[in-house]
Write a protein that holds these residues in place. Structure first.
Motif, PDB file in Angstrom:
ATOM      1  N   ILE A  50      41.400  42.989  46.944  1.00  0.00           N
ATOM      2  CA  ILE A  50      42.253  44.069  46.436  1.00  0.00           C
ATOM      3  C   ILE A  50      43.333  43.485  45.535  1.00  0.00           C
ATOM      4  N   ALA A  51      43.461  44.022  44.339  1.00  0.00           N
ATOM      5  CA  ALA A  51      44.337  43.448  43.310  1.00  0.00           C
ATOM      6  C   ALA A  51      45.797  43.396  43.736  1.00  0.00           C
ATOM      7  N   LEU A 106      29.992  53.794  43.162  1.00  0.00           N
ATOM      8  CA  LEU A 106      29.499  54.506  41.984  1.00  0.00           C
ATOM      9  C   LEU A 106      30.601  55.358  41.362  1.00  0.00           C
ATOM     10  N   ILE A 107      31.432  55.969  42.208  1.00  0.00           N
ATOM     11  CA  ILE A 107      32.572  56.733  41.689  1.00  0.00           C
ATOM     12  C   ILE A 107      33.540  55.803  40.963  1.00  0.00           C
ATOM     13  N   ALA A 108      33.813  54.641  41.583  1.00  0.00           N
ATOM     14  CA  ALA A 108      34.709  53.672  40.937  1.00  0.00           C
ATOM     15  C   ALA A 108      34.146  53.217  39.604  1.00  0.00           C
ATOM     16  N   PRO A 113      35.517  49.326  46.844  1.00  0.00           N
ATOM     17  CA  PRO A 113      35.563  50.519  45.989  1.00  0.00           C
ATOM     18  C   PRO A 113      36.841  51.335  46.164  1.00  0.00           C
ATOM     19  N   LEU A 114      37.338  51.443  47.408  1.00  0.00           N
ATOM     20  CA  LEU A 114      38.599  52.164  47.608  1.00  0.00           C
ATOM     21  C   LEU A 114      39.737  51.477  46.871  1.00  0.00           C
ATOM     22  N   GLY A 115      39.758  50.143  46.917  1.00  0.00           N
ATOM     23  CA  GLY A 115      40.787  49.400  46.197  1.00  0.00           C
ATOM     24  C   GLY A 115      40.669  49.573  44.701  1.00  0.00           C
ATOM     25  N   GLU A 116      39.446  49.555  44.182  1.00  0.00           N
ATOM     26  CA  GLU A 116      39.248  49.709  42.745  1.00  0.00           C
ATOM     27  C   GLU A 116      39.693  51.084  42.266  1.00  0.00           C
ATOM     28  N   THR A 159      41.891  53.088  43.732  1.00  0.00           N
ATOM     29  CA  THR A 159      43.343  53.201  43.872  1.00  0.00           C
ATOM     30  C   THR A 159      44.072  52.431  42.788  1.00  0.00           C
ATOM     31  N   VAL A 160      43.655  51.205  42.523  1.00  0.00           N
ATOM     32  CA  VAL A 160      44.293  50.415  41.474  1.00  0.00           C
ATOM     33  C   VAL A 160      44.112  51.087  40.115  1.00  0.00           C
TER      34      VAL A 160
END
Length: 358
Positions: free
Chosen positions: A21-22, A84-86, A283-286, A288-289
């Motif tokens: 996570i960035a 896929l959403i990210a 993917p959640l991190g991508e 959100t960032v």
């Protein structure tokens, strides 16, 4: 029964998430990738404990592999959908990621837990952590057919020696241990999973033997892990030392370490969220960032100060995913599998009876 192993799995998953996570980039969680090797050791130990006697009682390789796939797939497919959403978000104009056509092209592969088309360096472009889940299923397939020979300590020792040699060679060839998730180094993932899973089997044999070994409090077993994930000494000797010796030893002593009644709940909770956290954090991190950079770019400068509450929220979400989605979905799928197997058995019995009557 193995609450401390659950705790180890959860702490390792947290460090994998922090590495990816960035928001945590400034912390330089360099060794977080080694958590995958620890997962494989834990898998070898736990699967031997859970399935060896069932194999001896007649569990078929096909039934075992189907149950293992269904154990991983529900949460995996949720992570793939989020990935896929990210990817689609990043495919908007001005974003250097998959194009819309590439997202559509890779979607069937992603949802089926297969490596994506060769359109990106990574084997699994929409959720890169899936490479280790594929290797988990692969080593499970090997174990399903090799569990009996591996009960022979001589065969187990020889397998450990061969896979350890292959791991050292792969690390030397690629000049690092952080391999296996890209097309250019995918072969390096094979000795990683082969050695660590076999080491887990060996640790289970030692656990069964009741040989004298050091006893440590459960919380110390967990406290030993973060420094290993954080320290950066080199790309060769230190990670190999951890994988070849430290992680198997840590799993052995942790298997004997039992937390107190109050701590046990925390350890078990860490184990319960470990897989959803591993499969969903990237993917959640991508996403959100991406949203932060679009709507409030200054927040990204807060780094870990925004990363910690975000990670805490993801961990809470993982509890919901485990209880409200993963467990019910798996029960439904397993019930369907059992009905299918029973139906096939009935049809075979009826066919055999028909032939006998004829």
């Amino acid at each position: 029964m193995f609450a401390t192993l659950d705790g180890l799995r959860g702490v390792a998953a947290v460090f994998v998430a922090m590495r990816h996570i960035a928001f945590f980039k400034a912390l330089n969680i360099h060794g977080g990738y080694m958590a995958v090797d620890l997962f494989f050791v834990l898998s070898g130990f736990v699967i031997a404990h859970a399935y060896e006697r069932r194999f001896e009682r007649g569990l078929s390789a096909g039934r075992f592999l189907a149950s293992r796939y269904l154990r991983l797939w529900p949460v995996y497919v949720l992570g793939a959908a989020l990935g896929l959403i990210a990817a689609a978000c990043h495919a908007l104009p001005g974003r250097d990621n998959l194009t819309g056509a590439e997202v559509l092209r890779t979607a069937p592969f992603a949802l089926a837990m297969l490596p994506g088309p060769h359109i990106k360096p990574m084997l699994y472009p929409v959720n890169s952590v899936a490479w280790s889940l594929a290797l988990e299923l692969l080593i499970n397939a090997v174990y399903a057919f090799a569990w009996k020979p591996l009960k022979d300590l001589r065969v187990l020792a020889a397998t450990l020696a061969v896979t350890a040699t292959a791991l050292v060679y792969a690390c030397w060839y690629y000049s690092k241990l952080d391999i296996g998730f890209m097309w250019r180094d995918w072969l390096g993932g094979l000795p990683r999973v082969a050695f660590s899973f076999t080491a887990g089997l060996a640790v289970y044999r030692l656990y069964q033997s009741k040989l004298a070994r050091p006893r440590i409090p459960a919380w110390i077993a967990l406290a030993l892990l973060p420094p290993l994930m954080w320290i950066r000494l080199d790309e060769f000797v230190f990670p190999l030392l951890c994988v070849l010796a430290v992680f198997p030893a840590l799993v052995l002593v942790a298997a004997d370490a039992q937390p107190g009644p109050r701590a046990a709940g925390v350890f078990e909770w860490l184990g319960a969220i470990s897989y959803p956290l591993y499969a969903l954090h990237k993917p959640l991190g991508e996403i959100t960032v991406h949203l932060v950079r679009l709507e409030a770019p200054r927040l990204e400068r807060l780094g870990p100060w925004i990363g910690i509450p975000f990670l805490a929220a993801v961990m809470v979400l993982c509890v919901v995913v485990d209880r409200a989605y993963d467990q019910p979905f798996r029960k439904l799928l397993m019930a369907g599998l059992d009905d299918l197997i029973a139906g096939v058995g009935r049809r075979r019995g009826a066919l055999a009876q028909t032939r006998a009557d004829a």
